[in-house]
Design an enzyme around this catalytic site. Structure first.
Site, PDB file in Angstrom:
ATOM      1  N   ASP A  58      88.956  44.100 -18.769  1.00 37.66           N
ATOM      2  CA  ASP A  58      89.410  42.817 -19.311  1.00 37.66           C
ATOM      3  C   ASP A  58      90.733  42.402 -18.672  1.00 37.66           C
ATOM      4  O   ASP A  58      91.638  43.217 -18.529  1.00 37.66           O
ATOM      5  CB  ASP A  58      89.586  42.978 -20.830  1.00 37.66           C
ATOM      6  N   HIS A  59      90.839  41.154 -18.301  1.00 36.28           N
ATOM      7  CA  HIS A  59      92.061  40.570 -17.730  1.00 36.28           C
ATOM      8  C   HIS A  59      92.661  41.432 -16.628  1.00 36.28           C
ATOM      9  O   HIS A  59      93.836  41.787 -16.669  1.00 36.28           O
ATOM     10  CB  HIS A  59      93.099  40.288 -18.827  1.00 36.28           C
ATOM     11  N   ASP A  84      91.470  37.875 -13.604  1.00 41.51           N
ATOM     12  CA  ASP A  84      92.375  36.889 -14.185  1.00 41.51           C
ATOM     13  C   ASP A  84      93.464  36.592 -13.175  1.00 41.51           C
ATOM     14  O   ASP A  84      94.487  37.258 -13.127  1.00 41.51           O
ATOM     15  CB  ASP A  84      92.965  37.421 -15.490  1.00 41.51           C
ATOM     16  N   GLU A 130      89.082  33.900 -15.337  1.00 43.21           N
ATOM     17  CA  GLU A 130      89.950  32.924 -15.993  1.00 43.21           C
ATOM     18  C   GLU A 130      90.399  31.948 -14.919  1.00 43.21           C
ATOM     19  O   GLU A 130      91.235  32.278 -14.084  1.00 43.21           O
ATOM     20  CB  GLU A 130      91.143  33.606 -16.660  1.00 43.21           C
TER      21      GLU A 130
END
Length: 150
Positions: free
Chosen positions: A81-82, A103, A133
Site C-alpha cells: 500500500d502507498h 503512489d 494514486e
C-alpha cells in the site's frame, strides 16, 4: 491462501459482497485481521504500507504476509500500500505481493503518470494487479486545504 485482487474483486462484484482492507505493521495485527476475516467468512486484503518501514521492513512484511496468508482459511490478497519508491514497488511485485500500489502523487502530474505507467507495465508482466494514486486526493493535514483530485 494468497490470491490476486483482480479475482477477489470480480467475485465480490458478481456475488454482491464487500470485504475488508487492513494495514498491518506486526504479527499481532496481521493475526487479528485474518481472525476477523475468518470469523466473518470473508476474504481480506492485508496491506503493508511503505510508511510502516520503521516498524516492519518490507522483507519482514513479505515473510509475515506469506506465512499467515497461506495458513488463512479465507482468501488473502497481500498488498503493498502507498509504495512511493518505484524500485521498492517493483521488488514487491517480483517477490510475492499479489497486489501493489504506486503512489507517485508527490511528483508533478506528468512524472506521476510516467512512473505509474512504468510500474504497471512491469507488474502486469508478472500478473500482479496495480492500484495507483494519480493526482492529489487531499490529506488529513490542517495545512492541506484541498479535498478532491484536480
Amino acid at each position: 491462501m494468497i490470491i490476486s485482487s483482480k479475482n477477489m474483486l470480480k467475485d465480490a462484484r458478481n456475488n454482491g459482497y464487500a470485504f475488508p482492507h487492513f494495514n498491518f505493521w506486526n504479527s499481532n495485527s496481521i493475526r487479528a485481521e485474518i481472525t476477523a476475516a475468518e470469523n466473518k467468512g470473508l476474504p481480506v486484503i492485508l496491506a503493508w504500507a511503505q510508511s510502516h518501514t520503521p516498524e516492519l521492513p518490507i522483507k519482514d512484511a513479505l515473510y509475515l504476509g506469506k506465512y499467515y496468508g497461506q495458513k488463512a482459511k479465507v482468501p488473502v490478497v497481500l498488498h503493498l500500500d502507498h509504495g512511493m519508491d518505484p524500485y521498492l514497488v517493483k521488488w514487491a511485485a517480483l517477490n510475492g505481493f499479489s497486489s501493489i500500489m504506486i503512489d507517485a502523487s508527490a511528483e508533478k502530474f506528468s512524472e506521476n503518470v510516467r512512473i505509474t505507467r512504468d510500474v504497471v507495465n512491469y507488474a502486469h508482466r508478472l500478473g500482479v494487479c496495480v492500484e495507483a494514486e494519480i493526482g492529489h486526493v487531499g490529506t488529513n493535514s490542517s495545512e492541506d486545504s484541498s479535498s478532491y483530485t484536480k
